[in-house]
Every structure is written in C-alpha cells, then in structure tokens.
Design a protein around this motif. Structure first.
Motif, PDB file in Angstrom:
ATOM      1  N   ALA A   1      20.735 -58.755  -7.903  1.00  0.00           N
ATOM      2  CA  ALA A   1      20.136 -59.572  -8.965  1.00  0.00           C
ATOM      3  C   ALA A   1      20.422 -58.988 -10.347  1.00  0.00           C
ATOM      4  O   ALA A   1      20.655 -59.730 -11.322  1.00  0.00           O
ATOM      5  CB  ALA A   1      18.627 -59.685  -8.734  1.00  0.00           C
ATOM      6  N   VAL A   2      20.428 -57.661 -10.454  1.00  0.00           N
ATOM      7  CA  VAL A   2      20.751 -57.027 -11.739  1.00  0.00           C
ATOM      8  C   VAL A   2      22.197 -57.311 -12.132  1.00  0.00           C
ATOM      9  O   VAL A   2      22.505 -57.517 -13.321  1.00  0.00           O
ATOM     10  CB  VAL A   2      20.477 -55.514 -11.651  1.00  0.00           C
TER      11      VAL A   2
ATOM     12  N   PRO B   1      18.088 -64.746 -10.898  1.00  0.00           N
ATOM     13  CA  PRO B   1      17.790 -63.352 -10.533  1.00  0.00           C
ATOM     14  C   PRO B   1      16.350 -63.138 -10.092  1.00  0.00           C
ATOM     15  O   PRO B   1      16.078 -62.353  -9.177  1.00  0.00           O
ATOM     16  CB  PRO B   1      18.108 -62.558 -11.806  1.00  0.00           C
TER      17      PRO B   1
ATOM     18  N   ALA C   1      22.277 -60.708 -13.756  1.00  0.00           N
ATOM     19  CA  ALA C   1      21.747 -60.653 -15.120  1.00  0.00           C
ATOM     20  C   ALA C   1      22.759 -60.042 -16.086  1.00  0.00           C
ATOM     21  O   ALA C   1      22.918 -60.517 -17.223  1.00  0.00           O
ATOM     22  CB  ALA C   1      20.439 -59.865 -15.146  1.00  0.00           C
ATOM     23  N   ASP C   2      23.478 -59.001 -15.652  1.00  0.00           N
ATOM     24  CA  ASP C   2      24.514 -58.396 -16.500  1.00  0.00           C
ATOM     25  C   ASP C   2      25.624 -59.396 -16.797  1.00  0.00           C
ATOM     26  O   ASP C   2      26.112 -59.491 -17.945  1.00  0.00           O
ATOM     27  CB  ASP C   2      25.084 -57.159 -15.821  1.00  0.00           C
TER      28      ASP C   2
ATOM     29  N   LYS D   1      16.446 -57.050 -19.318  1.00  0.00           N
ATOM     30  CA  LYS D   1      17.689 -57.816 -19.493  1.00  0.00           C
ATOM     31  C   LYS D   1      17.421 -59.312 -19.517  1.00  0.00           C
ATOM     32  O   LYS D   1      18.007 -60.054 -20.330  1.00  0.00           O
ATOM     33  CB  LYS D   1      18.657 -57.462 -18.373  1.00  0.00           C
TER      34      LYS D   1
ATOM     35  N   ILE E   1      17.924 -55.942  -5.085  1.00  0.00           N
ATOM     36  CA  ILE E   1      17.630 -55.801  -6.520  1.00  0.00           C
ATOM     37  C   ILE E   1      18.908 -55.506  -7.297  1.00  0.00           C
ATOM     38  O   ILE E   1      19.113 -56.030  -8.406  1.00  0.00           O
ATOM     39  CB  ILE E   1      16.579 -54.693  -6.723  1.00  0.00           C
ATOM     40  N   SER E   2      19.773 -54.689  -6.765  1.00  0.00           N
ATOM     41  CA  SER E   2      21.043 -54.393  -7.436  1.00  0.00           C
ATOM     42  C   SER E   2      21.884 -55.650  -7.580  1.00  0.00           C
ATOM     43  O   SER E   2      22.560 -55.857  -8.604  1.00  0.00           O
ATOM     44  CB  SER E   2      21.806 -53.329  -6.646  1.00  0.00           C
TER      45      SER E   2
ATOM     46  N   SER F   1      14.714 -52.564 -15.588  1.00  0.00           N
ATOM     47  CA  SER F   1      15.959 -52.953 -16.266  1.00  0.00           C
ATOM     48  C   SER F   1      16.219 -54.443 -16.123  1.00  0.00           C
ATOM     49  O   SER F   1      16.629 -55.117 -17.082  1.00  0.00           O
ATOM     50  CB  SER F   1      17.125 -52.158 -15.684  1.00  0.00           C
ATOM     51  N   LEU F   2      15.964 -54.996 -14.947  1.00  0.00           N
ATOM     52  CA  LEU F   2      16.141 -56.436 -14.742  1.00  0.00           C
ATOM     53  C   LEU F   2      15.200 -57.237 -15.627  1.00  0.00           C
ATOM     54  O   LEU F   2      15.597 -58.254 -16.229  1.00  0.00           O
ATOM     55  CB  LEU F   2      15.908 -56.764 -13.265  1.00  0.00           C
TER      56      LEU F   2
END
Length: 560
Positions: free
Chosen positions: A261-262, A133, A265-266, A197, A258-259, A193-194
């Motif tokens: 990559a997030v 990410p 991570a989720d 996480k 970015i979304s 947030s990233l």
C-alpha cells in the motif's frame, strides 16, 4: 366682400371645432395631471426640477425641463422616452417567448452537463485512487472468508527466526535464535508514513485539481487526460496484483501488505509531481508574443505567452481581454456631424451646350468625377468634425468636474460640522447633492455615448459608496470619465460568456509561430496573431584601455 364673408363663415365652424378640441385636450391633460399627482402622492419629496434659461413657453418647457427623481427609473433616465406596447399586461407571455425559454433551458442544462462532466469523472477517479491504499490495509483486518493475518511482531519474529536458523552453527549450541526488538517499530513506521503521504497527496490534489473550471473547451485537454490515464492504469495495475498475489492467496504477512500500500501511495505522489510540471510549470516560461486586435474599433494589445494549446491560449487571451481592453461603444464609431453629410450621388445635371442626347457612359463619368472631388474633401470635413467633438468633450468634462467639486463641498462628516445639523446616511446625502451635478453628468454621458450604460439608481448607489468612504470627486467621476474595462461593464456582465473560436488548425494542438485564430461574440471579434520570441545571440566586446583615452581639439571659432 362676398368672398370675405364666405371665408369668415367657413372659418367660424373651424374655430369652434378647434376650441372644442382644445378644451377636450385640456380636460384630458388635466385628468392626466390629476392622475400623476395621485400616483406621485406616495413618492419621496426629494425631487428637483432644473429648467434651462430661455423661452418659458409650454412647448419649450417640455423640451428643456429635466426632472431628477430619487426613485429608481429605467436605464434611459436622461431621455424623455415613450414606450408603446401591444401587451395587455406586464406579465403577458407569448408562445414565442415560451419557446425561447424552453430552448434556453435546454441549452443551459446541456451546458452545465458539459461543464462539470469532466470534473466529475476526474474527481471520481481521484477518489478511487486515493482510498485504494487505505482499503488495501484495512481489508485484511475484516476477516473476509476466513482470511486471517498475523500481527507485525509475529511476522517479524518468524522472519528473524528463519534467518537465524539458516545462519546458526549446528556444532555450536550457544548460538540460539534471539528475537528482534525492531520489528514492531518498523511496521508502525510504515503505517505512519502511509498516513502522512496520503495527507500530503490529499492537500496537493485539492490545491491543483479542485478548482472551479474557468472555461468549457471544445476539445479535451491532452495533458490532463494523460495524467488521468496514468492514474487509472496505476490504480488498476495495483488492484490487479493485489487481487492475484494477496487476496486470492490470502496472504498472512501483514507487513508486506502495508509495504504494498505504501508503494501505491509513493507512485501517486510521483504522478502528482508530474502533473504539476505538465499543467503549471511548463507554461510559465514565455515563448511567444501574441497580438490581439479587436474589430471593429481596432483596439490592440500585445502579450507574452508560454507553450499552450490553441484552445487554452484563447482562454488566456479572453482573461487578458476582460482585464485590459476598454468597453467597446458602438455609438462612438460615428461622429455627431457625420450623419448629416450629404449623399455623394445626389447630383443634378444641366444641359448647358444644348446637347439633347447624352450617352449614359458620359453621365456616369461625370458622376464619378464629382464623387471623387467630394471624396477628396471628405477627409477635411472629418478632421474638423473630430476637432469639434474633442472641443465639446473637453468643455463638458470641465463642467462636470467643476460641478462635482462644488457638490462635494456641501457634504461633511457630522463630527466635523460645527453647530446644529441634520444627520443623514450616505444614501440621503447622495440624493441631496446629486441634483446639483445631474445636468452636467447627463450632458457628458450623452457626448461620450455612455448614457444607456448607467441608470440613475446605479449612479446614486455609486455616489453613496464614495461618500461613505470619504473619496474625492475625481474618484467618483473616474467611472464616467473613461469607458472603463470590459469586466466592469455592469450592463453586459454575465456569469457565463459565450465565445466562438475559429481556427484552421486542431484546437488541441500547441500554438506555434504564425498561428492565427479568431474569437467572436456578436459584433465583436478578436484576431490573435502568434509570433515566436527570437533567439537572442549576445556577444561580448571588451573595451581596450589604450583606446579609452580622448584628446581635446580646439578650434579658433569655438568659445572655449
């Protein structure tokens, strides 16, 4: 008279030879003693000689004298042993020893590779998945091959303008596209947030996976391999879509990158949650009872165990074995008097009736009958031998406890001692009081067959530790009054213990009702029997209040 003179004449040269040999023996003994005095000149003066009462002859002194020295000795500190070796030097090494050394070196290298190769592969895969990410977010900012991305607020401005243009009424000139002020905080919120996480994922992965492996198993761990496979598939799929949809097209929308990559991570966080369930929580609920029996002494224990594979259950059994089982002492398998038993087949036959020709069948029947008669009496002999051994053990134990109590009374703290006193450190204090209980401790260790396990240096270190921490004599004797658990056996302790797992089922399969496997190490083997905990059907029974009443019945013969 002539015979007597001849005999006396023959005896004179014999007596002269015996005198010369005796003088030479005394001369060699004197030189040996002088060498001992010269070698012992540099030793510590703290040595005590304890001589048993009785005969004061030279031979009896050599048998009954016990020298308690403070210097480190070999493991058999209580025995007068003599070692004869053919080596010309203490550092002599034969070719056979070199071959054994090379073999052990190869085995150690192969074992280390097999021990850490799984952890290295898992760590490499986890590191790639963790940094993916971050690389996905940083890569567009490097301007590779002319790849340029707009700022988050510019992209949000375009999105708002496009949305407002589609919703604008062409007949109303007052409706204009107003830029949204919430675009930049949303983009920064995704980055924050990233970051958090990934931090939570890093801490959770370190706590769950970055451990020293407890055992090297012959088969793969299925659930662990499944988790690693999911991580690999997930990382490969995200990088594939990133290369096709973002990298190849040179996506300019940084907010969507970015979304993306997030989302990775989720997904990694969910896989970590799944690994906690499969690797830790699933095995916590007891489902089976496993009985462990050690051969050859028959020591047994029962434990509750969860849903595990056979190889992981064997590792769990070994952890409990080293914690709960006493040390196996092979010298306790035979009682002291059992070696002096007579052979049951040592019979002598007499021809009472004058029959010269006796068939071998009749003689064998007589042998079996006599052996059976003696075997019937052998249990009685063993019973008395065990009683005698218990009596001797209790007697030696009582003497050791009294000797330890008396020895500890001579040691006090310096601030508690009134008057002049010579200060000593714990090691010197241990050397001062140990000779008073050395004989009792040596005899007790001989009776319990523990003498090969403890050297004099080891006992003195333990005594000094107990003195420095103000423990009682019973605390000092706790190590010697029992065999102790396996993990605290300093003689056989190794950083790596090798066991052989024997089972007729695939080791990666889960245990079930009736599973049997064996663990072997040298002469010791552990038989493990698995039995499922039954389902308990609990029913309810209500007590009727009308029937919960009682009547006193009197009898004429009662004392009421």
């Amino acid at each position: 008279m002539d015979m007597e003179s001849v005999r006396s004449g023959r005896s004179e040269p014999r007596s002269e030879r015996s005198q010369r040999s005796h003088r030479s023996h005394r001369h060699r003994q004197g030189r040996h003693r002088s060498r001992e005095r010269s070698s012992e000149h540099d030793r510590d003066d703290r040595s005590v000689t304890i001589q048993a009462p009785g005969d004061t002859g030279a031979e009896n002194d050599e048998d009954e004298r016990i020298e308690v020295q403070i210097l480190p000795q070999d493991d058999n500190w209580g025995d007068n042993t003599t070692c004869i070796t053919s080596a010309t030097s203490e550092t002599a090494v034969s070719m056979e020893d070199m071959s054994h050394f090379e073999k052990d070196l190869d085995d150690s290298i192969g074992f280390d590779c097999a021990r850490y190769v799984g952890s290295i592969l898992a760590g490499t895969l986890g590191f790639i998945a963790f940094v993916s990410p971050i690389v996905m977010v940083v890569l567009p900012k490097l301007s590779i091959d002319g790849w340029q991305t707009a700022a988050c607020e510019v992209n949000c401005q375009r999105m708002v303008t496009t949305t407002s243009t589609s919703d604008q009424d062409p007949t109303n000139p007052d409706t204009t596209a107003m830029p949204s002020s919430n675009c930049e905080p949303k983009c920064e919120g995704l980055l924050i947030s990233l970051a958090f996480k990934l931090l939570i994922l890093l801490v959770g992965t370190w706590a769950l996976f970055f451990r020293r492996p407890k055992a090297t198993m012959p088969r793969i761990f299925v659930f662990r391999a499944a988790i690693l496979f999911l991580v690999f598939v997930l990382t490969f799929a995200f990088w594939l879509f990133y290369a096709v949809r973002i990298l190849q097209k040179k996506e300019e929308d940084y907010y969507s990158i970015i979304s993306f990559a997030v989302s990775l991570a989720d997904s990694l966080l969910f896989i970590h949650y799944l690994s906690i369930i499969l690797l830790e929580i699933r095995q916590m609920q007891p489902m089976y009872v496993i009985k462990v029996v050690r051969s050859p002494d028959g020591e047994s224990h029962c434990y509750n165990i969860g849903q595990l594979s056979i190889q992981r259950a064997s590792v769990w059994v070994l952890e409990q074995y080293y914690k709960d089982f006493p040390v196996y002492n092979p010298y306790l398998s035979t009682l002291p008097g059992s070696s002096r038993r007579k052979n049951i087949t040592n019979f002598k036959f007499y021809d009472v009736d004058g029959v010269t020709h006796q068939t071998p069948h009749g003689r064998s029947r007589a042998i079996f009958a006599a052996a059976a008669h003696r075997r019937d009496r052998s249990h009685n002999d063993r019973f008395y031998e065990e009683q005698e051994y218990e009596r001797r053990l209790k007697k030696r134990r009582a003497r050791l406890v009294v000797a330890a109590d008396e020895a500890f009374t001579h040691i006090k703290r310096l601030q508690e001692e009134q008057g002049p006193a010579i200060p000593m450190d714990p090691q010197e204090a241990a050397q001062a009081i140990f000779p008073s209980m050395a004989r009792a401790l040596q005899k007790y260790l001989r009776v319990t067959r523990q003498q090969p396990r403890y050297s004099m240096e080891n006992i003195l270190d333990h005594l000094a530790t107990c003195i420095s921490h103000d423990t009682t004599p019973r605390s000092f004797l706790e190590r010697y009054l029992s065999q102790g658990v396996v993990i605290h056996n300093d003689r056989d302790y190794k950083a790596t213990q090798t066991w052989v797992l024997v089972c007729d089922t695939l080791l990666s399969r889960a245990i079930e009702n009736g599973t049997l496997f064996q663990l072997k190490q040298g002469d010791i083997s552990l038989m493990c029997y698995v039995r499922r905990i039954p389902h308990f059907n609990i029913t309810e029974e209500v007590i009727n209040p009308k029937n919960n009443k009682f009547v006193l019945r009197l009898n004429s013969e009662t004392s009421v």
